[in-house]
Design a protein around this motif. Structure first.
Motif, PDB file in Angstrom:
ATOM      1  N   ARG A 259      26.871 124.390 -61.764  1.00 13.28           N
ATOM      2  CA  ARG A 259      25.656 125.611 -61.672  1.00 13.28           C
ATOM      3  C   ARG A 259      26.733 125.306 -63.157  1.00 13.28           C
ATOM      4  O   ARG A 259      25.973 126.304 -64.066  1.00 13.28           O
ATOM      5  CB  ARG A 259      25.971 126.200 -61.150  1.00 13.28           C
ATOM      6  CG  ARG A 259      25.283 127.174 -61.869  1.00 13.28           C
ATOM      7  CD  ARG A 259      24.229 128.767 -60.810  1.00 13.28           C
ATOM      8  NE  ARG A 259      23.121 127.126 -60.179  1.00 13.28           N
ATOM      9  CZ  ARG A 259      22.265 129.102 -59.478  1.00 13.28           C
ATOM     10  NH1 ARG A 259      22.276 130.390 -59.343  1.00 13.28           N
ATOM     11  NH2 ARG A 259      21.103 127.746 -58.595  1.00 13.28           N
ATOM     12  N   ILE A 260      27.997 126.149 -63.238  1.00 14.32           N
ATOM     13  CA  ILE A 260      28.582 127.422 -63.802  1.00 14.32           C
ATOM     14  C   ILE A 260      29.202 125.729 -65.201  1.00 14.32           C
ATOM     15  O   ILE A 260      28.699 126.544 -66.358  1.00 14.32           O
ATOM     16  CB  ILE A 260      30.501 127.403 -63.683  1.00 14.32           C
ATOM     17  CG1 ILE A 260      29.459 128.253 -62.368  1.00 14.32           C
ATOM     18  CG2 ILE A 260      30.700 127.438 -64.810  1.00 14.32           C
ATOM     19  CD1 ILE A 260      31.230 128.991 -62.436  1.00 14.32           C
ATOM     20  N   LEU A 261      29.401 124.918 -64.961  1.00 20.07           N
ATOM     21  CA  LEU A 261      29.241 123.589 -66.067  1.00 20.07           C
ATOM     22  C   LEU A 261      28.927 123.033 -66.453  1.00 20.07           C
ATOM     23  O   LEU A 261      28.674 123.562 -67.966  1.00 20.07           O
ATOM     24  CB  LEU A 261      29.324 122.078 -65.600  1.00 20.07           C
ATOM     25  CG  LEU A 261      31.747 122.041 -65.416  1.00 20.07           C
ATOM     26  CD1 LEU A 261      31.420 121.065 -64.374  1.00 20.07           C
ATOM     27  CD2 LEU A 261      32.204 121.988 -66.098  1.00 20.07           C
ATOM     28  N   ALA A 262      26.686 123.793 -65.906  1.00 16.25           N
ATOM     29  CA  ALA A 262      25.878 123.775 -66.747  1.00 16.25           C
ATOM     30  C   ALA A 262      25.343 124.622 -67.963  1.00 16.25           C
ATOM     31  O   ALA A 262      24.941 124.657 -68.956  1.00 16.25           O
ATOM     32  CB  ALA A 262      25.034 123.205 -65.639  1.00 16.25           C
ATOM     33  N   GLU A 263      26.194 126.096 -66.856  1.00 14.54           N
ATOM     34  CA  GLU A 263      26.001 127.046 -67.271  1.00 14.54           C
ATOM     35  C   GLU A 263      26.580 126.816 -68.997  1.00 14.54           C
ATOM     36  O   GLU A 263      26.007 127.603 -70.453  1.00 14.54           O
ATOM     37  CB  GLU A 263      26.380 128.246 -67.340  1.00 14.54           C
ATOM     38  CG  GLU A 263      25.538 128.454 -66.194  1.00 14.54           C
ATOM     39  CD  GLU A 263      26.223 129.501 -65.379  1.00 14.54           C
ATOM     40  OE1 GLU A 263      27.214 130.100 -65.926  1.00 14.54           O
ATOM     41  OE2 GLU A 263      24.773 129.739 -64.411  1.00 14.54           O
ATOM     42  N   GLN A 264      27.554 126.576 -69.061  1.00 15.63           N
ATOM     43  CA  GLN A 264      28.442 126.482 -70.388  1.00 15.63           C
ATOM     44  C   GLN A 264      28.380 125.171 -71.415  1.00 15.63           C
ATOM     45  O   GLN A 264      28.361 125.585 -72.438  1.00 15.63           O
ATOM     46  CB  GLN A 264      30.274 126.671 -70.282  1.00 15.63           C
ATOM     47  CG  GLN A 264      30.616 127.782 -69.025  1.00 15.63           C
ATOM     48  CD  GLN A 264      29.773 128.660 -70.111  1.00 15.63           C
ATOM     49  OE1 GLN A 264      30.363 129.013 -71.364  1.00 15.63           O
ATOM     50  NE2 GLN A 264      29.701 130.028 -69.012  1.00 15.63           N
ATOM     51  N   ALA A 265      27.799 123.719 -70.823  1.00 13.59           N
ATOM     52  CA  ALA A 265      27.698 123.081 -71.682  1.00 13.59           C
ATOM     53  C   ALA A 265      26.348 123.274 -72.065  1.00 13.59           C
ATOM     54  O   ALA A 265      26.036 121.879 -73.181  1.00 13.59           O
ATOM     55  CB  ALA A 265      28.336 121.357 -71.084  1.00 13.59           C
ATOM     56  N   GLU A 266      25.107 123.803 -71.807  1.00 19.42           N
ATOM     57  CA  GLU A 266      23.807 124.236 -71.931  1.00 19.42           C
ATOM     58  C   GLU A 266      23.216 122.982 -71.336  1.00 19.42           C
ATOM     59  O   GLU A 266      22.639 122.428 -72.167  1.00 19.42           O
ATOM     60  CB  GLU A 266      23.726 124.572 -73.324  1.00 19.42           C
ATOM     61  CG  GLU A 266      24.228 125.940 -73.165  1.00 19.42           C
ATOM     62  CD  GLU A 266      23.478 126.525 -74.464  1.00 19.42           C
ATOM     63  OE1 GLU A 266      23.640 125.956 -75.881  1.00 19.42           O
ATOM     64  OE2 GLU A 266      23.863 127.533 -74.729  1.00 19.42           O
ATOM     65  N   ILE A 267      23.707 122.422 -69.997  1.00 15.16           N
ATOM     66  CA  ILE A 267      22.476 120.928 -69.733  1.00 15.16           C
ATOM     67  C   ILE A 267      22.073 121.618 -69.026  1.00 15.16           C
ATOM     68  O   ILE A 267      22.466 122.071 -67.648  1.00 15.16           O
ATOM     69  CB  ILE A 267      23.760 120.038 -69.887  1.00 15.16           C
ATOM     70  CG1 ILE A 267      24.844 119.547 -71.004  1.00 15.16           C
ATOM     71  CG2 ILE A 267      22.817 118.477 -69.188  1.00 15.16           C
ATOM     72  CD1 ILE A 267      25.171 118.098 -70.875  1.00 15.16           C
ATOM     73  N   SER A 268      20.953 121.018 -68.372  1.00 14.37           N
ATOM     74  CA  SER A 268      20.240 121.570 -66.938  1.00 14.37           C
ATOM     75  C   SER A 268      20.688 121.197 -65.991  1.00 14.37           C
ATOM     76  O   SER A 268      20.894 119.662 -65.703  1.00 14.37           O
ATOM     77  CB  SER A 268      18.242 120.809 -67.576  1.00 14.37           C
ATOM     78  OG  SER A 268      18.132 120.927 -66.069  1.00 14.37           O
ATOM     79  N   SER A 269      20.954 122.228 -65.239  1.00 12.47           N
ATOM     80  CA  SER A 269      22.222 121.508 -63.795  1.00 12.47           C
ATOM     81  C   SER A 269      20.637 120.309 -63.179  1.00 12.47           C
ATOM     82  O   SER A 269      21.492 120.140 -62.566  1.00 12.47           O
ATOM     83  CB  SER A 269      21.749 123.096 -62.731  1.00 12.47           C
ATOM     84  OG  SER A 269      20.442 123.721 -62.767  1.00 12.47           O
ATOM     85  N   GLU A 270      19.345 120.479 -63.388  1.00 12.17           N
ATOM     86  CA  GLU A 270      18.551 119.130 -62.642  1.00 12.17           C
ATOM     87  C   GLU A 270      19.067 118.190 -62.717  1.00 12.17           C
ATOM     88  O   GLU A 270      19.230 116.755 -61.976  1.00 12.17           O
ATOM     89  CB  GLU A 270      16.958 119.947 -62.841  1.00 12.17           C
ATOM     90  CG  GLU A 270      16.569 118.636 -62.314  1.00 12.17           C
ATOM     91  CD  GLU A 270      14.285 119.213 -61.983  1.00 12.17           C
ATOM     92  OE1 GLU A 270      13.854 118.709 -61.334  1.00 12.17           O
ATOM     93  OE2 GLU A 270      14.336 120.324 -63.272  1.00 12.17           O
ATOM     94  N   ARG A 271      18.823 118.112 -64.209  1.00 13.06           N
ATOM     95  CA  ARG A 271      19.187 116.936 -64.994  1.00 13.06           C
ATOM     96  C   ARG A 271      20.969 116.592 -64.531  1.00 13.06           C
ATOM     97  O   ARG A 271      21.282 114.982 -64.042  1.00 13.06           O
ATOM     98  CB  ARG A 271      19.474 116.751 -66.320  1.00 13.06           C
ATOM     99  CG  ARG A 271      17.379 116.644 -66.952  1.00 13.06           C
ATOM    100  CD  ARG A 271      17.539 117.265 -68.853  1.00 13.06           C
ATOM    101  NE  ARG A 271      18.823 116.514 -69.855  1.00 13.06           N
ATOM    102  CZ  ARG A 271      19.449 116.121 -70.764  1.00 13.06           C
ATOM    103  NH1 ARG A 271      19.227 117.419 -70.867  1.00 13.06           N
ATOM    104  NH2 ARG A 271      20.289 115.935 -71.273  1.00 13.06           N
TER     105      ARG A 271
END
Length: 502
Positions: free
Chosen positions: A275-287
């Protein structure tokens, strides 16, 4: 020294005397009176209560007070403060102050003397902890709670390891006021907004002044409101600010960031990291979970992972933790990594002791008190997430209020701040009317248009409702929320004014 100085504690048998070296204390005091700079060059934090002999403790305390006033401290300048000291009269009166400086041997190794005084004080405190532990273990007159005794013993040992329990019975107002001045200085240096740890969100910082040491902050909301997202955002922002400050050469005590301990009782460590990686990379955590990403997306994730590799954020995903076990783990992280913020996700998943677990209200009360005690013991802010009762869903106005906190009023009582996270977008989307077709009548089109107008006003917006703040006012803070990235941010000023009017 000119002659040995006989000191004895009347309550201690000679054969079992407490660890001490009064000659070292006298030699160190003599060195400090000859050269006041000895005090400034100490490596170990030395306090009056570290001295075994009470007379020495009073002399050292007065030396510190005079040095703080920029005065030169000598036996002559100390004399007026000790002319009426009865204990000193037994040693020869104020002439004893001059005897301390007679040979100046303490100047040969003042740091080593100070370290020995400090170490012996910790040993005496360790003896005290051991005695109390033995006495409590042998006392079976009341209910036997061995796990509580073990937790208490570990807490006492932690304080000894930190040097915190020596003389911790009470603080003078001078000591407390100096700590307050340091907090005010931190707020001034941060631009006038933060006296505690940063949340990384400007408007939230401005409203609460940051996260203050010893505070328990309850972050509550209904499912899908974004509690965990906001908590992970704050944890990341605080740890990232600390990392940047350290690289910029800012002293740790002057940083508004801090290493963070995140106790995740609901999600695993890898899920939280994703989740934190998705937030920082701005990529959907679902994807990310489903692997529906491009090579370019994977490269962005890799870059984000490398950037966050040094992040001082420590995740403990042990399930079904008891409040005692959580406090034990937090102390360990404080000792090893000097954490400055604790996040617990979430409060209702913690367990109390066996004695309190027969009643859920009592158990939650014990947990909330334990979290507040942890905040004070470690002198760090603690953010504890909490669920809300379903009463919110039955009201027309879905905004939560203090009475919605589940299972116990003690949560509100123990908390220094209570925040509610509310996203009108979630409830507004649930009431979405059918998209009008070519054959739809005017009422259907008007209803949809009205819904869409409000949708554009609330989409990607969240409200943090500050319902309780012990140190300031209550009110609302408006944030931007990107649901696909579970990322909170600052709301643009023009959007903020418009949302506030609504």
């Amino acid at each position: 020294m000119a002659e040995p100085i006989p000191f004895a504690r009347p309550d201690e048998p000679a054969a079992r005397a407490l660890p001490s070296n009064v000659e070292a204390e006298a030699a160190f005091l003599g060195a400090a009176l000859i050269d006041n700079r000895v005090i400034e060059e100490l490596v170990s934090p030395l306090h009056p209560d570290h001295f075994f002999e009470p007379v020495h403790a009073r002399i050292f305390e007065r030396i510190l007070q005079l040095i703080d006033r920029k005065a030169v401290v000598t036996p002559v300048t100390l004399r007026p403060y000790f002319e009426a000291d009865e204990a000193l009269k037994e040693l020869g009166g104020v002439g004893y102050l001059a005897r301390l400086t007679a040979d100046g041997q303490g100047l040969l190794a003042p740091r080593e003397l100070a370290q020995q005084i400090y170490d012996l004080a910790l040993l005496r405190e360790l003896v005290s902890v051991g005695r109390n532990l033995v006495n409590s273990a042998l006392d079976t007159s009341e209910s036997v709670e061995p796990m509580e005794q073990i937790a208490g013993a570990e807490a006492a040992l932690y304080k000894v390891a930190e040097g915190a329990s020596v003389g911790s019975e009470a603080q003078s107002f001078r000591t407390s006021s100096l700590a307050a001045i340091q907090q005010i200085e931190r707020a001034l240096n941060s631009g006038g907004h933060i006296s505690g740890r940063t949340t990384g969100l400007d408007d939230l910082n401005a409203k609460v002044g940051g996260l203050h040491d010893s505070d328990l902050i309850i972050l509550a909301g209904r499912p899908a409101m974004g509690k965990t997202s906001l908590a992970t955002n704050i944890a990341f922002n605080c740890a990232d600010r600390y990392l940047r400050d350290m690289k910029d050469g800012i002293a740790p005590e002057k940083s508004v960031g801090a290493p963070v301990a995140f106790f995740s009782l609901e999600m695993s460590a890898d899920q939280l990291a994703t989740r934190i990686l998705a937030e920082q990379a701005e990529i959907s955590s679902e994807r990310l979970r489903m692997g529906k990403i491009s090579h370019e997306d994977f490269q962005r994730i890799s870059f984000a992972s490398q950037r966050l590799a040094e992040l001082p954020l420590y995740i403990d995903d042990t399930p079904a933790l008891s409040i005692a076990a959580l406090r034990t783990r937090a102390r360990r992280l404080k000792r090893r990594h000097d954490i400055g913020l604790v996040v617990v996700d979430y409060l209702q998943l913690l367990q109390g002791t066996g004695r309190a677990s027969d009643n859920r209200v009592n158990e939650i009360s014990e947990i909330s008190r334990g979290l507040k005690t942890l905040a004070k013991e470690l002198s760090v802010p603690v953010i504890a997430l909490s669920q809300l009762s379903r009463a919110v869903e039955s009201r027309e106005d879905k905004r939560p209020q203090l009475s919605d906190l589940r299972e116990s009023g003690s949560i509100e009582q123990d908390a220094d701040m209570v925040w509610f996270i509310f996203r009108e977008e979630y409830y507004h989307d649930a009431a979405k009317p059918d998209v009008p077709s070519e054959t739809s009548n005017g009422d259907a089109i008007a209803k949809y248009d009205k819904w869409m107008e409000r949708h554009l006003e609330v989409v990607n917006k969240a409200t943090v409702i500050i319902s309780k703040q012990r140190h300031g006012s209550t009110g609302n803070v408006y944030l931007h929320f990107q649901s696909e990235f579970t990322k909170f941010g600052n709301l643009a000023r023009e959007q903020y004014r418009q949302y506030d009017e609504d």
